[in-house]
Design a protein around this motif. Structure first.
Motif, short mmCIF file in Angstrom:
data_model
loop_
_atom_site.label_atom_id
_atom_site.label_comp_id
_atom_site.label_asym_id
_atom_site.label_seq_id
_atom_site.Cartn_x
_atom_site.Cartn_y
_atom_site.Cartn_z
N PRO A 12 -10.95 2.16 -6.62
CA PRO A 12 -11.52 2.03 -5.28
C PRO A 12 -11.38 3.28 -4.43
CG PRO A 12 -10.07 0.18 -5.82
CD PRO A 12 -9.84 1.25 -6.84
N ILE A 13 -10.66 4.31 -4.91
CA ILE A 13 -10.45 5.51 -4.11
C ILE A 13 -10.54 6.73 -5.02
CG2 ILE A 13 -7.93 5.37 -4.36
CD1 ILE A 13 -7.75 6.47 -1.48
N GLN A 17 -11.59 10.83 -1.05
CA GLN A 17 -11.09 9.76 -0.17
C GLN A 17 -9.58 9.83 -0.03
OE1 GLN A 17 -12.83 6.60 -2.49
NE2 GLN A 17 -14.37 6.17 -0.91
N TYR A 21 -7.41 10.26 3.27
CA TYR A 21 -6.34 9.29 3.57
C TYR A 21 -5.04 10.00 3.94
CZ TYR A 21 -3.30 5.23 3.10
OH TYR A 21 -2.38 4.22 3.35
N GLU A 322 -0.01 0.69 1.66
CA GLU A 322 -1.44 0.47 1.88
C GLU A 322 -2.27 1.20 0.82
OE1 GLU A 322 -2.45 1.45 5.87
OE2 GLU A 322 -1.35 -0.25 6.73
N ARG A 326 -5.04 -0.35 -1.80
CA ARG A 326 -6.42 0.13 -1.99
C ARG A 326 -6.69 0.43 -3.46
NH1 ARG A 326 -8.52 3.97 2.91
NH2 ARG A 326 -7.61 2.83 4.66
N THR A 327 -5.67 0.94 -4.16
CA THR A 327 -5.85 1.26 -5.56
C THR A 327 -6.03 0.00 -6.40
OG1 THR A 327 -4.42 3.19 -5.23
CG2 THR A 327 -4.80 2.49 -7.49
N GLY A 329 -7.23 -2.81 -5.27
CA GLY A 329 -8.54 -3.37 -4.92
C GLY A 329 -8.46 -4.83 -4.56
#
Length: 329
Positions: A12-13, A17, A21, A322, A326-327, A329
């Motif tokens: 997702p990143i 990105q 971040y 966080e 995100r990793t 997902g």
């Protein structure tokens, strides 16, 4: 130089990105990485990927791996005591079990009174000096007069210093060399090492700074090593997490929670803290020194991991947690 990390696909990143971040959430100079399905994405801000940071108490998570590996090798047992491995005969600490050290239930203080921790901390905050330059011999001399309380959950830097040195003694080596021979070299982790003296810092060692930007002396010291003396590049830490996730790192059972650390919600394995986040179990550790902050964590069920390193003393715990979310997902 080792092989470059695999390209991360389907995460997702991505690298751009991740760079954004870091700039939005972490004080520079900084570095971060995400691990998913064995692949790694790395980003940095105001340093390059070869720069090494103090990882502080993330060193305890490494010591936990080495302790669990020593158990697997039969070099130590859970009921092995410090006095069996270190010259502490007659000292109360000699009767402390390695298993209790690994879960912060040894009864040992955070630091020995003979180290004068409050005085050292004051001077460190005032002048930016290293409060942990003790040799192993000096540390053991301070430990001989340390009081041992009842076994209950209580975070102890001293406990992990002694655990790491005891495991190294069981292997017939020093903690610095134990990290090199059982972690750095087998996993091909360039820039992952213990510095006992300033002269052992690499040419890529980042200078740490306070929240206000004041330079801080590097935290080096033989005694400190197992509890906070490791330096590492972001890529090397990410590779270590990838090895933890795929089971090729030594002592991965260190991540299995075996005892409470803070109530029922937070548990601990061998150095690795576990908590539940949005229905998922996260194994993690953070670190802080005079001029650095760090965070590492893995979601083993999802096969994901994250690293955040900063050469400033602003916490990166939330940013790391966080980022792992995100990793995943």
């Amino acid at each position: 130089m080792g092989k470059p990390p695999a390209v991360l696909r389907g995460a997702p990143i991505d690298a751009n990105q991740l760079t954004t971040y870091l700039r939005d959430h972490v004080a520079p100079p900084s570095a971060g990485a995400v691990v998913r399905n064995g692949g790694v994405v790395v980003a940095t801000d105001r340093v390059d990927e070869t720069a090494d940071f103090e990882v502080g108490s993330v060193s305890k998570a490494v010591t936990g791996l080495l302790y669990a590996d020593a158990l697997d090798r039969g070099e130590v047992a859970t009921d092995t005591t410090l006095g069996e491995l270190l010259p502490l005969a007659g000292a109360p600490a000699a009767e402390v079990r390695l298993a209790d050290l690994a879960v912060h239930r040894s009864g040992l203080p955070r630091l020995p009174a003979a180290m004068h921790p409050w005085r050292r901390t004051f001077v460190m905050l005032r002048d930016g000096t290293n409060p942990y330059g003790d040799t192993l011999a000096e540390l053991l001399e301070q430990v001989r007069t340390a009081k041992v309380g009842r076994p209950r959950p209580a975070y102890s830097n001293l406990g992990f210093m002694l655990l790491g040195h005891a495991v190294a003694a069981a292997a017939g080596t020093t903690y610095r060399d134990l990290v090199r021979t059982r972690i750095t070299e087998p996993l091909d982790l360039d820039g992952f090492y213990v510095a006992e003296r300033v002269e052992q810092l690499s040419g890529k060692a980042v200078e740490g700074r306070s929240r206000r930007g004041r330079p801080r002396d590097p935290w080096v010291g033989e005694g400190l090593g197992p509890a906070g003396g490791i330096r590492a590049t972001v890529t090397s830490v990410a590779r270590l997490l990838a090895a933890v996730l795929d089971g090729t790192a030594p002592g991965t059972r260190a991540l299995d929670p075996v005892a409470p650390l803070a109530g029922k919600a937070v548990r601990i394995g061998a150095g690795w803290v576990t908590l539940e986040k949005r229905g998922r179990e996260i194994a993690w550790h953070n670190g802080g020194t005079g001029g650095f902050r760090s965070w590492v964590g893995v979601d083993r069920a999802a096969g994901t991991g994250a690293v955040v390193l900063s050469a400033r003393t602003r916490s990166v715990d939330r940013a790391g947690l966080e980022l792992l979310g995100r990793t995943t997902g």
